[in-house]
Design a protein around this motif. Sequence first.
Motif, PDB file in Angstrom:
ATOM      1  N   MET A 225      -4.917 -54.042   4.998  1.00  9.38           N
ATOM      2  CA  MET A 225      -4.714 -52.610   4.816  1.00  9.38           C
ATOM      3  C   MET A 225      -6.047 -51.910   4.548  1.00  9.38           C
ATOM      4  O   MET A 225      -6.356 -50.875   5.150  1.00  9.38           O
ATOM      5  CB  MET A 225      -3.751 -52.360   3.653  1.00  9.38           C
ATOM      6  CG  MET A 225      -3.452 -50.886   3.397  1.00  9.38           C
ATOM      7  SD  MET A 225      -2.445 -50.634   1.902  1.00  9.38           S
ATOM      8  CE  MET A 225      -0.941 -51.464   2.381  1.00  9.38           C
ATOM      9  N   LEU A 226      -6.862 -52.487   3.674  1.00 10.66           N
ATOM     10  CA  LEU A 226      -8.142 -51.876   3.343  1.00 10.66           C
ATOM     11  C   LEU A 226      -9.062 -51.846   4.558  1.00 10.66           C
ATOM     12  O   LEU A 226      -9.743 -50.839   4.805  1.00 10.66           O
ATOM     13  CB  LEU A 226      -8.804 -52.633   2.189  1.00 10.66           C
ATOM     14  CG  LEU A 226     -10.103 -52.024   1.656  1.00 10.66           C
ATOM     15  CD1 LEU A 226      -9.853 -50.628   1.089  1.00 10.66           C
ATOM     16  CD2 LEU A 226     -10.733 -52.918   0.600  1.00 10.66           C
ATOM     17  N   ALA A 227      -9.076 -52.937   5.326  1.00 12.31           N
ATOM     18  CA  ALA A 227      -9.922 -52.978   6.522  1.00 12.31           C
ATOM     19  C   ALA A 227      -9.473 -51.933   7.543  1.00 12.31           C
ATOM     20  O   ALA A 227     -10.303 -51.310   8.211  1.00 12.31           O
ATOM     21  CB  ALA A 227      -9.892 -54.375   7.139  1.00 12.31           C
ATOM     22  N   ALA A 228      -8.160 -51.708   7.646  1.00 13.50           N
ATOM     23  CA  ALA A 228      -7.648 -50.692   8.572  1.00 13.50           C
ATOM     24  C   ALA A 228      -7.996 -49.286   8.102  1.00 13.50           C
ATOM     25  O   ALA A 228      -8.225 -48.387   8.925  1.00 13.50           O
ATOM     26  CB  ALA A 228      -6.137 -50.841   8.725  1.00 13.50           C
ATOM     27  N   LEU A 229      -8.056 -49.093   6.785  1.00 19.85           N
ATOM     28  CA  LEU A 229      -8.343 -47.774   6.231  1.00 19.85           C
ATOM     29  C   LEU A 229      -9.837 -47.477   6.188  1.00 19.85           C
ATOM     30  O   LEU A 229     -10.244 -46.320   6.192  1.00 19.85           O
ATOM     31  CB  LEU A 229      -7.762 -47.671   4.816  1.00 19.85           C
ATOM     32  CG  LEU A 229      -6.227 -47.684   4.732  1.00 19.85           C
ATOM     33  CD1 LEU A 229      -5.779 -47.831   3.286  1.00 19.85           C
ATOM     34  CD2 LEU A 229      -5.641 -46.424   5.339  1.00 19.85           C
ATOM     35  N   ALA A 230     -10.660 -48.525   6.124  1.00 14.79           N
ATOM     36  CA  ALA A 230     -12.119 -48.352   6.090  1.00 14.79           C
ATOM     37  C   ALA A 230     -12.748 -49.261   7.144  1.00 14.79           C
ATOM     38  O   ALA A 230     -13.486 -50.198   6.822  1.00 14.79           O
ATOM     39  CB  ALA A 230     -12.653 -48.676   4.689  1.00 14.79           C
ATOM     40  N   THR A 232     -15.113 -48.990   9.295  1.00 19.93           N
ATOM     41  CA  THR A 232     -16.549 -48.971   9.610  1.00 19.93           C
ATOM     42  C   THR A 232     -17.382 -49.659   8.546  1.00 19.93           C
ATOM     43  O   THR A 232     -18.612 -49.603   8.591  1.00 19.93           O
ATOM     44  CB  THR A 232     -17.047 -47.519   9.781  1.00 19.93           C
ATOM     45  OG1 THR A 232     -16.849 -46.799   8.549  1.00 19.93           O
ATOM     46  CG2 THR A 232     -16.304 -46.823  10.902  1.00 19.93           C
ATOM     47  N   GLU A 233     -16.724 -50.290   7.576  1.00 15.18           N
ATOM     48  CA  GLU A 233     -17.419 -51.015   6.520  1.00 15.18           C
ATOM     49  C   GLU A 233     -17.380 -52.520   6.828  1.00 15.18           C
ATOM     50  O   GLU A 233     -16.314 -53.122   6.786  1.00 15.18           O
ATOM     51  CB  GLU A 233     -16.768 -50.747   5.158  1.00 15.18           C
ATOM     52  CG  GLU A 233     -16.831 -49.305   4.696  1.00 15.18           C
ATOM     53  CD  GLU A 233     -18.240 -48.891   4.325  1.00 15.18           C
ATOM     54  OE1 GLU A 233     -19.089 -49.777   4.086  1.00 15.18           O
ATOM     55  OE2 GLU A 233     -18.496 -47.681   4.288  1.00 15.18           O
ATOM     56  N   PRO A 234     -18.515 -53.136   7.141  1.00 14.04           N
ATOM     57  CA  PRO A 234     -18.502 -54.567   7.444  1.00 14.04           C
ATOM     58  C   PRO A 234     -17.900 -55.420   6.336  1.00 14.04           C
ATOM     59  O   PRO A 234     -17.256 -56.437   6.609  1.00 14.04           O
ATOM     60  CB  PRO A 234     -19.984 -54.905   7.647  1.00 14.04           C
ATOM     61  CG  PRO A 234     -20.627 -53.623   8.016  1.00 14.04           C
ATOM     62  CD  PRO A 234     -19.870 -52.560   7.287  1.00 14.04           C
ATOM     63  N   GLU A 235     -18.083 -54.999   5.080  1.00 12.79           N
ATOM     64  CA  GLU A 235     -17.587 -55.813   3.978  1.00 12.79           C
ATOM     65  C   GLU A 235     -16.064 -55.820   3.897  1.00 12.79           C
ATOM     66  O   GLU A 235     -15.470 -56.816   3.483  1.00 12.79           O
ATOM     67  CB  GLU A 235     -18.176 -55.342   2.651  1.00 12.79           C
ATOM     68  CG  GLU A 235     -19.578 -55.859   2.392  1.00 12.79           C
ATOM     69  CD  GLU A 235     -19.602 -57.370   2.172  1.00 12.79           C
ATOM     70  OE1 GLU A 235     -19.587 -57.819   1.026  1.00 12.79           O
ATOM     71  OE2 GLU A 235     -19.638 -58.105   3.184  1.00 12.79           O
ATOM     72  N   GLY A 279      -8.823 -63.977  11.482  1.00 10.73           N
ATOM     73  CA  GLY A 279     -10.022 -64.033  10.651  1.00 10.73           C
ATOM     74  C   GLY A 279     -11.289 -63.993  11.472  1.00 10.73           C
ATOM     75  O   GLY A 279     -12.260 -63.299  11.125  1.00 10.73           O
ATOM     76  N   GLN A 280     -11.300 -64.727  12.589  1.00 15.33           N
ATOM     77  CA  GLN A 280     -12.481 -64.734  13.446  1.00 15.33           C
ATOM     78  C   GLN A 280     -12.679 -63.374  14.118  1.00 15.33           C
ATOM     79  O   GLN A 280     -13.823 -62.924  14.295  1.00 15.33           O
ATOM     80  CB  GLN A 280     -12.358 -65.846  14.488  1.00 15.33           C
ATOM     81  CG  GLN A 280     -12.490 -67.242  13.877  1.00 15.33           C
ATOM     82  CD  GLN A 280     -12.196 -68.356  14.865  1.00 15.33           C
ATOM     83  OE1 GLN A 280     -11.422 -68.170  15.816  1.00 15.33           O
ATOM     84  NE2 GLN A 280     -12.784 -69.521  14.642  1.00 15.33           N
ATOM     85  N   ALA A 281     -11.582 -62.702  14.465  1.00 10.79           N
ATOM     86  CA  ALA A 281     -11.683 -61.381  15.087  1.00 10.79           C
ATOM     87  C   ALA A 281     -12.260 -60.362  14.096  1.00 10.79           C
ATOM     88  O   ALA A 281     -13.110 -59.532  14.460  1.00 10.79           O
ATOM     89  CB  ALA A 281     -10.313 -60.925  15.584  1.00 10.79           C
ATOM     90  N   ALA A 282     -11.801 -60.432  12.844  1.00 10.96           N
ATOM     91  CA  ALA A 282     -12.335 -59.522  11.820  1.00 10.96           C
ATOM     92  C   ALA A 282     -13.814 -59.780  11.586  1.00 10.96           C
ATOM     93  O   ALA A 282     -14.611 -58.842  11.431  1.00 10.96           O
ATOM     94  CB  ALA A 282     -11.544 -59.680  10.514  1.00 10.96           C
ATOM     95  N   LEU A 283     -14.200 -61.056  11.591  1.00 12.10           N
ATOM     96  CA  LEU A 283     -15.613 -61.394  11.394  1.00 12.10           C
ATOM     97  C   LEU A 283     -16.457 -60.904  12.565  1.00 12.10           C
ATOM     98  O   LEU A 283     -17.571 -60.401  12.375  1.00 12.10           O
ATOM     99  CB  LEU A 283     -15.761 -62.913  11.229  1.00 12.10           C
ATOM    100  CG  LEU A 283     -17.160 -63.425  10.899  1.00 12.10           C
ATOM    101  CD1 LEU A 283     -17.678 -62.815   9.601  1.00 12.10           C
ATOM    102  CD2 LEU A 283     -17.155 -64.962  10.790  1.00 12.10           C
ATOM    103  N   ALA A 284     -15.919 -61.019  13.774  1.00 15.99           N
ATOM    104  CA  ALA A 284     -16.644 -60.513  14.950  1.00 15.99           C
ATOM    105  C   ALA A 284     -16.834 -59.002  14.844  1.00 15.99           C
ATOM    106  O   ALA A 284     -17.897 -58.472  15.192  1.00 15.99           O
ATOM    107  CB  ALA A 284     -15.878 -60.868  16.228  1.00 15.99           C
ATOM    108  N   GLY A 285     -15.821 -58.300  14.337  1.00 13.64           N
ATOM    109  CA  GLY A 285     -15.945 -56.861  14.139  1.00 13.64           C
ATOM    110  C   GLY A 285     -17.020 -56.525  13.119  1.00 13.64           C
ATOM    111  O   GLY A 285     -17.798 -55.570  13.299  1.00 13.64           O
ATOM    112  N   ALA A 286     -17.083 -57.309  12.036  1.00 16.01           N
ATOM    113  CA  ALA A 286     -18.114 -57.093  11.018  1.00 16.01           C
ATOM    114  C   ALA A 286     -19.505 -57.349  11.592  1.00 16.01           C
ATOM    115  O   ALA A 286     -20.459 -56.606  11.302  1.00 16.01           O
ATOM    116  CB  ALA A 286     -17.857 -58.006   9.820  1.00 16.01           C
TER     117      ALA A 286
END
Length: 429
Positions: A225-230, A232-235, A279-286
Motif C-alpha cells: 500500500m505504501l509503495a503504491a501511494l509513494a 517515486t520513493e526507492p525506499e 519482490g524482484q519487480a519492486a526491486l527493479a523499480g527501485a
Amino acid sequence: MPVQTPTTEAITTAWRAESARLVGALTRMTRDVELAEDLAQDALVAALEQWPATGVPDNPAAWLMTTAKRRGVDHFRRADNLRRKTEELGHALGEEEQVPDLDAQVDHIEDDVLRLIFLSCHPSLSAESRAALTLRLVGGLTTGEIARGFLVSETTMGQRISRAKKTLSQAHAEFDLPTGAERVERLDDVMAVIYLIFNEGYAAAAGEHWMRPALADEGIRLARMLAALAPTEPETLGLQSLLELQGSRASARVDDAGVPVLLESQDRTRWDEELIRRGQAALAGARALAARGRPVGKYFLQASIAAQHARARRAEDTDWRQIARLYDVLAQAAPGPVVEVNRAVAHGRAFGPEAGLAVLEAVDPSGAAQLGDSPLLPSVRGDLFELAGRHGEAASAFADAGARSRNDAERSVLERRAEENRARMSKSG
C-alpha cells in the motif's frame, strides 16, 4: 463474532480492503481521527445488521462511505456548536439520497490513506503505539487481532490504542501531509513501523510459535500500500521488495511437524514464486528510480541482499561474497549492531569463519549493549564457532543464546544446536 456466511465474509473483505480509505476520508472531513473511526465502525455495524437481509450492495465500499457520512451528518446536527461542520459534511454527501460515485473522490482518496499512515506514525507516539494504531486505522484489524499478534490482552491493547488517540489529540496532530525534511523523517518512521509489524510476524520475539503469519502478511500488505501511494520513493519499493522476498520463505521455515528450519536447510521448492516475482519487480523499480538519481537506503540494500538468496536455487549456490559486499555498504549507510552481526554471518560464509568472528569481535561494547538480552549475538557467535569446528565454544554460545530467547520455538532450535555441538565435541575428544 458473527458466523462466517457468504454475506459476513463479503463484509469482512470489504472492511479490510476499504477501512483505511474510509477512516482517512472521514478524518479529512471531521479533523478528528477518533470520531472518524467511530463513524466508520458505525457503518460496519450497519452493514452487519442490514446486508444479511438486503443483500451485498453492488459497490460495498460506496455503501460504507455513504452510511458513515450520513452518521457524521447526524452527529454534527445534534451538536449545535458544530453546525458549520454539518454543512460541510452535508455538502460532501450531496442533496440526493443515492450512493455517490467514489470515482468522484479520486483526487482525495489515496492522499487520505497516505495522510492516515503518517498520522498513525506521529512522532508524539511510541514505536509500539505507532504499530498498534497503524494496524487498527490502516490495516483495519480488530483490537483482539492486534492483541493476539503482539501477545497482550485485548484490554491492554485497547488501552494502548485509546491512549495513542488521546496523545494525537493532545498534540494537536495535523491530518495534512508533512512537507520537506519532516516528511522524509516521518516516511522513515512509517517504514520502520511496517517493518516492525512484519518482523514480529516473521520471527516472533516471544511466545510459543516461530512465526505469526497473519502479522507478516499484514506487514506485506501495508508495504504494498505504501509503495503504491509513494511510488517515486526507492525506499518504499525497497521495503516492499524486502518483505515480499523474505515472506516468500515462510512456508519453508517450519517442517510438517512445526519445527523451525534454518535458511540453509530449507526446501526451496516451497518458497513462494509469486512473492519472489513481486519482490524482484519492486526491486527493479527501485533500481530504475536510483538510476535517475533518487537516493536509496537501508531497505533497498536489504532487499538486494534478500534477492541474492532468492536467486540461489540451492543453498550452496548462494553468492555470499556479493552478500558480504552489500552488507559492507549497508554498514556504511545504516550502521548499527544488528547490521554488524548479520555482516559477520555474511563474511563468515564468504571468507571463512575466522573472518566472520573478526567482524563480530569488532562490535564495540556500546553496540553489544544495545542488543540487550537478545539471543542474536551469541547465536551468531555459536554459528561461526560451529563452522570453524570449535564445538565446545559453539555449544556454550548456543546455550547462552537459548537462555536469552523468549520464543519457545527459537529456544528449542538453539538448545538443539548446543546439544549437537556437545555431541560432536565428545566424539572428537
